[in-house]
Design a protein around this motif. Sequence first.
Motif, mmCIF file in Angstrom:
data_model
loop_
_atom_site.group_PDB
_atom_site.id
_atom_site.type_symbol
_atom_site.label_atom_id
_atom_site.label_comp_id
_atom_site.label_asym_id
_atom_site.label_seq_id
_atom_site.Cartn_x
_atom_site.Cartn_y
_atom_site.Cartn_z
ATOM 1 N N TYR A 150 0.823 -1.218 0.000
ATOM 2 C CA TYR A 150 0.000 0.000 0.000
ATOM 3 C C TYR A 150 0.857 1.267 0.000
ATOM 4 O O TYR A 150 0.430 2.311 -0.470
ATOM 5 C CB TYR A 150 -0.977 0.008 1.177
ATOM 6 C CG TYR A 150 -0.353 0.343 2.513
ATOM 7 C CD1 TYR A 150 -0.282 1.660 2.963
ATOM 8 C CD2 TYR A 150 0.179 -0.654 3.329
ATOM 9 C CE1 TYR A 150 0.298 1.963 4.182
ATOM 10 C CE2 TYR A 150 0.752 -0.349 4.544
ATOM 11 C CZ TYR A 150 0.810 0.960 4.962
ATOM 12 O OH TYR A 150 1.404 1.268 6.162
ATOM 13 N N ARG A 151 2.095 1.183 0.486
ATOM 14 C CA ARG A 151 2.984 2.354 0.505
ATOM 15 C C ARG A 151 3.540 2.675 -0.875
ATOM 16 O O ARG A 151 4.043 3.766 -1.112
ATOM 17 C CB ARG A 151 4.147 2.134 1.474
ATOM 18 C CG ARG A 151 3.762 1.858 2.895
ATOM 19 C CD ARG A 151 3.787 3.014 3.852
ATOM 20 N NE ARG A 151 4.675 4.082 3.619
ATOM 21 C CZ ARG A 151 5.760 4.378 4.342
ATOM 22 N NH1 ARG A 151 6.108 3.610 5.342
ATOM 23 N NH2 ARG A 151 6.477 5.436 4.082
ATOM 24 N N LEU A 152 3.471 1.725 -1.794
ATOM 25 C CA LEU A 152 3.962 1.951 -3.154
ATOM 26 C C LEU A 152 2.958 2.744 -3.987
ATOM 27 O O LEU A 152 3.296 3.268 -5.038
ATOM 28 C CB LEU A 152 4.269 0.621 -3.837
ATOM 29 C CG LEU A 152 5.348 -0.228 -3.159
ATOM 30 C CD1 LEU A 152 5.466 -1.573 -3.846
ATOM 31 C CD2 LEU A 152 6.673 0.492 -3.124
ATOM 32 N N GLY A 153 1.717 2.822 -3.549
ATOM 33 C CA GLY A 153 0.699 3.609 -4.238
ATOM 34 C C GLY A 153 0.072 2.933 -5.439
ATOM 35 O O GLY A 153 -0.656 3.563 -6.197
ATOM 36 N N ASN B 72 7.623 -16.379 -10.502
ATOM 37 C CA ASN B 72 8.229 -16.609 -9.182
ATOM 38 C C ASN B 72 7.558 -15.778 -8.083
ATOM 39 O O ASN B 72 8.000 -15.792 -6.941
ATOM 40 C CB ASN B 72 9.725 -16.325 -9.214
ATOM 41 C CG ASN B 72 10.052 -14.874 -9.488
ATOM 42 O OD1 ASN B 72 9.165 -14.060 -9.753
ATOM 43 N ND2 ASN B 72 11.321 -14.535 -9.442
ATOM 44 N N GLY B 73 6.505 -15.032 -8.433
ATOM 45 C CA GLY B 73 5.792 -14.230 -7.450
ATOM 46 C C GLY B 73 6.225 -12.774 -7.406
ATOM 47 O O GLY B 73 5.606 -11.967 -6.735
ATOM 48 N N ASP B 74 7.306 -12.442 -8.110
ATOM 49 C CA ASP B 74 7.751 -11.052 -8.153
ATOM 50 C C ASP B 74 6.822 -10.221 -9.028
ATOM 51 O O ASP B 74 6.123 -10.743 -9.895
ATOM 52 C CB ASP B 74 9.180 -10.942 -8.704
ATOM 53 C CG ASP B 74 10.224 -11.444 -7.743
ATOM 54 O OD1 ASP B 74 9.869 -11.808 -6.605
ATOM 55 O OD2 ASP B 74 11.408 -11.480 -8.129
ATOM 56 N N VAL B 75 6.845 -8.920 -8.791
ATOM 57 C CA VAL B 75 6.051 -7.970 -9.555
ATOM 58 C C VAL B 75 7.017 -7.030 -10.261
ATOM 59 O O VAL B 75 8.000 -6.580 -9.667
ATOM 60 C CB VAL B 75 5.116 -7.166 -8.621
ATOM 61 C CG1 VAL B 75 4.360 -6.104 -9.377
ATOM 62 C CG2 VAL B 75 4.170 -8.092 -7.886
ATOM 63 N N THR B 76 6.754 -6.739 -11.535
ATOM 64 C CA THR B 76 7.553 -5.768 -12.275
ATOM 65 C C THR B 76 6.666 -4.572 -12.590
ATOM 66 O O THR B 76 5.568 -4.732 -13.135
ATOM 67 C CB THR B 76 8.119 -6.369 -13.571
ATOM 68 O OG1 THR B 76 8.939 -7.484 -13.233
ATOM 69 C CG2 THR B 76 8.954 -5.351 -14.336
ATOM 70 N N VAL B 77 7.145 -3.387 -12.238
ATOM 71 C CA VAL B 77 6.436 -2.145 -12.503
ATOM 72 C C VAL B 77 7.223 -1.385 -13.555
ATOM 73 O O VAL B 77 8.402 -1.067 -13.360
ATOM 74 C CB VAL B 77 6.282 -1.299 -11.217
ATOM 75 C CG1 VAL B 77 5.517 -0.019 -11.518
ATOM 76 C CG2 VAL B 77 5.598 -2.099 -10.120
#
Length: 76
Positions: free
Chosen positions: A25-28, A46-51
Amino acid sequence: MAVNYECRHCRMPLGRFENDQVPEYRLGLQFLTPEERKRIISYNSNGDVTVKVICEYCSQTLDSHPELALLSNPLQ
């Protein structure tokens, strides 16, 4: 799970947060519309998120040469 930031144009890695370092939630990211989320965020196996964001260099280049935004980018 980690959150990786990379430039959507040149694919340069811009930063990485481990899940325990910063709550999501802190990432907005919750403020993005569903269409923006689909375009900007990808979920890796692998569960990671790429923005995907724009780095300073690409941003300056697009500001100086806005016609470049009309070119297709095969990396997007």
